[in-house]
Motif scaffolding. Sequence first.
Motif, short mmCIF file in Angstrom:
data_model
loop_
_atom_site.label_atom_id
_atom_site.label_comp_id
_atom_site.label_asym_id
_atom_site.label_seq_id
_atom_site.Cartn_x
_atom_site.Cartn_y
_atom_site.Cartn_z
N GLY A 154 2.92 -8.44 -3.07
CA GLY A 154 2.00 -8.03 -2.02
C GLY A 154 2.51 -8.22 -0.61
N SER A 155 3.71 -8.76 -0.43
CA SER A 155 4.19 -9.03 0.92
C SER A 155 4.54 -7.76 1.69
N GLN A 156 4.61 -6.64 0.99
CA GLN A 156 4.92 -5.38 1.67
C GLN A 156 3.68 -4.77 2.32
N MET A 157 2.52 -5.38 2.13
CA MET A 157 1.28 -4.79 2.62
C MET A 157 1.27 -4.65 4.14
N ASP A 158 1.76 -5.64 4.87
CA ASP A 158 1.81 -5.54 6.33
C ASP A 158 2.69 -4.38 6.75
N LEU A 159 3.83 -4.25 6.09
CA LEU A 159 4.73 -3.16 6.46
C LEU A 159 4.15 -1.81 6.05
N ASN A 160 3.44 -1.76 4.93
CA ASN A 160 2.80 -0.49 4.54
C ASN A 160 1.82 -0.05 5.62
N SER A 161 1.06 -0.98 6.17
CA SER A 161 0.12 -0.60 7.23
C SER A 161 0.87 -0.16 8.48
N ASN A 162 2.03 -0.75 8.75
CA ASN A 162 2.84 -0.32 9.89
C ASN A 162 3.41 1.07 9.67
N ILE A 163 3.81 1.36 8.45
CA ILE A 163 4.31 2.70 8.13
C ILE A 163 3.20 3.72 8.33
N ASP A 164 2.00 3.39 7.87
CA ASP A 164 0.86 4.29 8.08
C ASP A 164 0.58 4.46 9.57
N ALA A 165 0.72 3.39 10.33
CA ALA A 165 0.49 3.46 11.78
C ALA A 165 1.53 4.36 12.43
#
Length: 113
Positions: A25-36
Motif C-alpha cells: 500500500g505504500s504506492q498509494m501516495d504516489l498513485n494520488s500524485n499521478i492522478d493529480a
Amino acid sequence: FFKKKVCFSGFDYSSTVPAVDSISGSQMDLNSNIDALREVLREAQLVPRPMYYMGSAIQCLEEMSEHDNTSDACSKAMVGYFPSCRLDKAIKHYLAELRDIQSYLVSRDKINQ
C-alpha cells in the motif's frame, strides 16, 4: 501519452506496473500524485494560456529544488518520519514530469498551427 498509467514504488520511485514495493500500500501516495498530474495536464489543456501556468509551476519546483531548506521544512511538517532526501527526489521527479507536460503542450500547439 496521457492514457498510460504508470505506478511508482514508494521505496525508490522505480516505475512498475503494477507497483512492487516492500510495504503493501505504500504506492498509494504516489498513485494520488499521478492522478493529480493527470489532472494538471487536463486543466492545462483547458486554460487560455497553458504555457504561462506550466511555466509558473515549473519555476516554483525549480526554486524548491534549489533550496535544501524546502525539503527539510516539508519533511518536518509531515506526520511520522519522512526523510527530506525523499522529498528532494519527489520534487525533482515532478519537475521532470511537468517539463514533459510542457513539452507535450508545445508540440501539440505546433501541430495545431
